[in-house]
Design a protein around this motif. Structure first.
Motif, PDB file in Angstrom:
ATOM      1  N   TYR A 219      16.417   7.036 -20.500  1.00 15.41           N
ATOM      2  CA  TYR A 219      15.871   6.481 -19.264  1.00 15.41           C
ATOM      3  C   TYR A 219      16.070   4.965 -19.256  1.00 15.41           C
ATOM      4  O   TYR A 219      16.431   4.357 -20.279  1.00 15.41           O
ATOM      5  CB  TYR A 219      14.379   6.801 -19.138  1.00 15.41           C
ATOM      6  CG  TYR A 219      14.057   8.268 -19.228  1.00 15.41           C
ATOM      7  CD1 TYR A 219      14.239   9.112 -18.138  1.00 15.41           C
ATOM      8  CD2 TYR A 219      13.587   8.823 -20.414  1.00 15.41           C
ATOM      9  CE1 TYR A 219      13.953  10.467 -18.216  1.00 15.41           C
ATOM     10  CE2 TYR A 219      13.297  10.176 -20.509  1.00 15.41           C
ATOM     11  CZ  TYR A 219      13.482  10.996 -19.414  1.00 15.41           C
ATOM     12  OH  TYR A 219      13.199  12.337 -19.503  1.00 15.41           O
ATOM     13  N   VAL A 220      15.811   4.362 -18.106  1.00 17.84           N
ATOM     14  CA  VAL A 220      15.789   2.913 -17.969  1.00 17.84           C
ATOM     15  C   VAL A 220      14.440   2.531 -17.370  1.00 17.84           C
ATOM     16  O   VAL A 220      14.011   3.110 -16.365  1.00 17.84           O
ATOM     17  CB  VAL A 220      16.926   2.409 -17.056  1.00 17.84           C
ATOM     18  CG1 VAL A 220      16.757   0.912 -16.761  1.00 17.84           C
ATOM     19  CG2 VAL A 220      18.281   2.662 -17.703  1.00 17.84           C
ATOM     20  N   VAL A 221      13.774   1.568 -17.995  1.00 22.02           N
ATOM     21  CA  VAL A 221      12.495   1.069 -17.495  1.00 22.02           C
ATOM     22  C   VAL A 221      12.721  -0.306 -16.881  1.00 22.02           C
ATOM     23  O   VAL A 221      13.386  -1.167 -17.480  1.00 22.02           O
ATOM     24  CB  VAL A 221      11.448   0.985 -18.622  1.00 22.02           C
ATOM     25  CG1 VAL A 221      10.118   0.486 -18.075  1.00 22.02           C
ATOM     26  CG2 VAL A 221      11.274   2.346 -19.277  1.00 22.02           C
ATOM     27  N   VAL A 222      12.163  -0.514 -15.683  1.00 24.38           N
ATOM     28  CA  VAL A 222      12.363  -1.754 -14.935  1.00 24.38           C
ATOM     29  C   VAL A 222      11.011  -2.350 -14.576  1.00 24.38           C
ATOM     30  O   VAL A 222      10.074  -1.626 -14.209  1.00 24.38           O
ATOM     31  CB  VAL A 222      13.177  -1.502 -13.646  1.00 24.38           C
ATOM     32  CG1 VAL A 222      13.420  -2.809 -12.890  1.00 24.38           C
ATOM     33  CG2 VAL A 222      14.484  -0.810 -13.962  1.00 24.38           C
ATOM     34  N   GLY A 223      10.885  -3.673 -14.687  1.00 26.86           N
ATOM     35  CA  GLY A 223       9.687  -4.372 -14.251  1.00 26.86           C
ATOM     36  C   GLY A 223      10.042  -5.490 -13.296  1.00 26.86           C
ATOM     37  O   GLY A 223      11.102  -6.128 -13.425  1.00 26.86           O
ATOM     38  N   GLN A 224       9.179  -5.737 -12.321  1.00 22.84           N
ATOM     39  CA  GLN A 224       9.429  -6.776 -11.321  1.00 22.84           C
ATOM     40  C   GLN A 224       8.133  -7.512 -11.021  1.00 22.84           C
ATOM     41  O   GLN A 224       7.085  -6.882 -10.801  1.00 22.84           O
ATOM     42  CB  GLN A 224       9.981  -6.164 -10.035  1.00 22.84           C
ATOM     43  CG  GLN A 224      10.259  -7.169  -8.926  1.00 22.84           C
ATOM     44  CD  GLN A 224      10.754  -6.493  -7.649  1.00 22.84           C
ATOM     45  OE1 GLN A 224      10.293  -5.420  -7.289  1.00 22.84           O
ATOM     46  NE2 GLN A 224      11.693  -7.130  -6.977  1.00 22.84           N
ATOM     47  N   CYS A 225       8.180  -8.844 -11.021  1.00 22.40           N
ATOM     48  CA  CYS A 225       7.046  -9.645 -10.569  1.00 22.40           C
ATOM     49  C   CYS A 225       7.224  -9.928  -9.086  1.00 22.40           C
ATOM     50  O   CYS A 225       8.250 -10.490  -8.676  1.00 22.40           O
ATOM     51  CB  CYS A 225       6.943 -10.941 -11.350  1.00 22.40           C
ATOM     52  SG  CYS A 225       5.507 -11.944 -10.886  1.00 22.40           S
TER      53      CYS A 225
END
Length: 266
Positions: A219-225
């Motif tokens: 999987y790929v985990v993404v975070g965004q502010c």
């Protein structure tokens, strides 16, 4: 070992800490979300739950779980202090955009936590944890995207429902719901410029699991502010599969804490 004892009580084991003296916020929220969805007779897929953390979740401490209206539950200490509240909610969280597996792998090389980490034993993103014991999700800034971080993730069998929940049914080899929530937790903090000089802790998290996640898959985990306002940071996170299919998503509010007074820092 299962992470709960009875439908009316639960504990957060030392393994699932975030700061050294309290539970990982995402994992704790996921335990409450899973319990709420089970109590309401619904599955963990395609139902959003909002969890508010009122106090740092204590470790290895029996917490009472009780109903809070028709669509919520709360976890309290023996003295009645409210640790967390969980409620069914809508609409569903809006996910950050997908990132390719190759880009995520490159971004992970720039993970700042390797040299500057306020919670190095965190279950999700801590660097001082062994492979298989914790997630070791090392999200780094995506080139050209200042507010977006990403990392690859291949959850091991030790994070399955079979291991963590003694599940021997057809879903035994799926990633346990609290672990999915944990994976959706810290990437948001790192997207919000998290470091030892400015530690932040989870205040509220709303998440949904769109599809079941088998262990061993990539999987790929993404975070965004998305916004910072005073001591608050507003973030979004997501787990995508290798085909950029959205598996799970969350939105969260983080609160900055004073590293000189917050007991959980290092």
């Amino acid at each position: 070992m299962p992470h709960f004892q009875t439908p009316e009580a639960l504990t957060i084991a030392q393994r699932f800490r975030g700061p050294n003296r309290s539970g990982n916020g995402g994992y704790t929220a996921g335990v409450l979300a899973e319990r709420l969805l089970g109590r309401n007779g619904t599955g963990a897929v395609e139902r959003a739950v909002c969890v508010r953390l009122r106090l740092p979740p204590p470790l290895d401490t029996l917490l009472d779980v009780s109903a809070m209206g028709d669509d919520g539950i709360q976890a309290t200490t023996a003295t009645g202090a409210v640790i967390a509240e969980a409620q069914l909610t809508s609409p569903l969280p809006v996910a950050p955009p997908p990132v390719s597996a190759q880009t995520a792998a490159e971004a992970s090389k720039a993970y700042r936590g390797r040299v500057d980490h306020p919670f190095p034993f965190c279950f999700t993103c801590g660097t001082d944890r062994a492979v298989g014991d914790a997630l070791r999700l090392f999200t780094g800034t995506v080139p050209g995207q200042v507010s977006i971080v990403a990392a690859p993730w291949q959850p091991e069998a030790s994070f399955s429902r079979a291991v963590l929940e003694a599940d021997s049914g057809p879903d035994a080899e799926l990633v346990a719901t609290p672990v999915v929530w944990a994976a959706l937790d810290c990437p948001g903090a790192w997207a919000a410029d998290f470091d030892y000089g400015r530690p932040i802790v989870l205040g509220r998290m709303t998440a949904v699991v769109h599809h079941k996640l088998p262990v061993g898959e990539r999987y790929v985990v993404v975070g965004q502010c998305r916004q910072q306002q005073g001591r608050k940071s507003f973030t979004a996170t997501a787990v995508y599969d290798q085909d950029s299919r959205l598996m799970a998503a969350a939105e969260a509010i983080w609160l900055s804490v004073d590293p000189t007074t917050f007991a959980g820092v290092r």
